[in-house]
Design a protein around this motif. Structure first.
Motif, PDB file in Angstrom:
ATOM      1  N   MET A  38      17.955  -6.175 -33.135  1.00 44.91           N
ATOM      2  CA  MET A  38      18.256  -5.342 -32.005  1.00 44.91           C
ATOM      3  C   MET A  38      17.131  -4.333 -31.787  1.00 44.91           C
ATOM      4  O   MET A  38      16.754  -4.082 -30.658  1.00 44.91           O
ATOM      5  N   ILE A  39      16.618  -3.778 -32.838  1.00 49.64           N
ATOM      6  CA  ILE A  39      15.552  -2.790 -32.711  1.00 49.64           C
ATOM      7  C   ILE A  39      14.317  -3.421 -32.096  1.00 49.64           C
ATOM      8  O   ILE A  39      13.723  -2.878 -31.172  1.00 49.64           O
ATOM      9  N   VAL A  62      14.054  -6.457 -30.428  1.00 52.90           N
ATOM     10  CA  VAL A  62      14.321  -7.067 -29.129  1.00 52.90           C
ATOM     11  C   VAL A  62      14.454  -6.022 -28.031  1.00 52.90           C
ATOM     12  O   VAL A  62      13.930  -6.179 -26.937  1.00 52.90           O
ATOM     13  N   CYS A  63      15.146  -4.919 -28.319  1.00 55.39           N
ATOM     14  CA  CYS A  63      15.379  -3.875 -27.313  1.00 55.39           C
ATOM     15  C   CYS A  63      14.258  -2.845 -27.257  1.00 55.39           C
ATOM     16  O   CYS A  63      14.295  -1.950 -26.410  1.00 55.39           O
ATOM     17  N   GLY A  64      13.299  -2.948 -28.150  1.00 54.34           N
ATOM     18  CA  GLY A  64      12.199  -1.992 -28.156  1.00 54.34           C
ATOM     19  C   GLY A  64      12.614  -0.597 -28.583  1.00 54.34           C
ATOM     20  O   GLY A  64      12.035   0.392 -28.143  1.00 54.34           O
ATOM     21  N   LEU A  65      13.615  -0.508 -29.450  1.00 53.13           N
ATOM     22  CA  LEU A  65      14.091   0.786 -29.926  1.00 53.13           C
ATOM     23  C   LEU A  65      13.143   1.332 -30.991  1.00 53.13           C
ATOM     24  O   LEU A  65      12.480   0.566 -31.689  1.00 53.13           O
ATOM     25  N   SER A  69      14.169 -16.238 -34.526  1.00 48.32           N
ATOM     26  CA  SER A  69      15.065 -15.425 -33.722  1.00 48.32           C
ATOM     27  C   SER A  69      16.197 -14.950 -34.619  1.00 48.32           C
ATOM     28  O   SER A  69      16.855 -15.745 -35.276  1.00 48.32           O
ATOM     29  N   THR A  84      19.712 -12.679 -34.833  1.00 50.33           N
ATOM     30  CA  THR A  84      20.787 -11.982 -34.139  1.00 50.33           C
ATOM     31  C   THR A  84      21.783 -11.486 -35.182  1.00 50.33           C
ATOM     32  O   THR A  84      21.908 -12.061 -36.258  1.00 50.33           O
ATOM     33  N   ASP A 102      25.799  -9.349 -35.686  1.00 53.85           N
ATOM     34  CA  ASP A 102      27.038  -8.896 -35.075  1.00 53.85           C
ATOM     35  C   ASP A 102      27.882  -8.236 -36.155  1.00 53.85           C
ATOM     36  O   ASP A 102      27.882  -8.666 -37.302  1.00 53.85           O
TER      37      ASP A 102
END
Length: 70
Positions: free
Chosen positions: A1-2, A4-7, A50, A52, A54
């Protein structure tokens, strides 16, 4: 998430995020250091992987974190 979302790498240590995770999913959640996250992201940055994840809670109250890689 970090990744992929550019956080920012410091996102998981933000007090609001920690409070949310501890209250919603896991009261014993411990913060990951930004260096740990950076090392993990850099490990996969040049590969064709990739990842992911959850988080969920089962009906009997157990918390689960699932990680899937392709």
């Amino acid at each position: 998430m970090i990744f992929v979302c550019g956080l920012p790498y410091s996102f998981p240590s933000h007090p609001s995020f920690v409070k949310y995770i501890q209250q919603t999913y896991n009261p014993s959640f411990k913060v990951f250091s930004r260096n740990t996250i950076k090392a993990d992201v850099c490990l996969y940055q040049d590969s064709r992987v990739s990842i992911t994840s959850d988080m969920c809670r089962s009906v009997n109250g157990h918390d689960y974190l699932t990680i899937t890689t392709h």
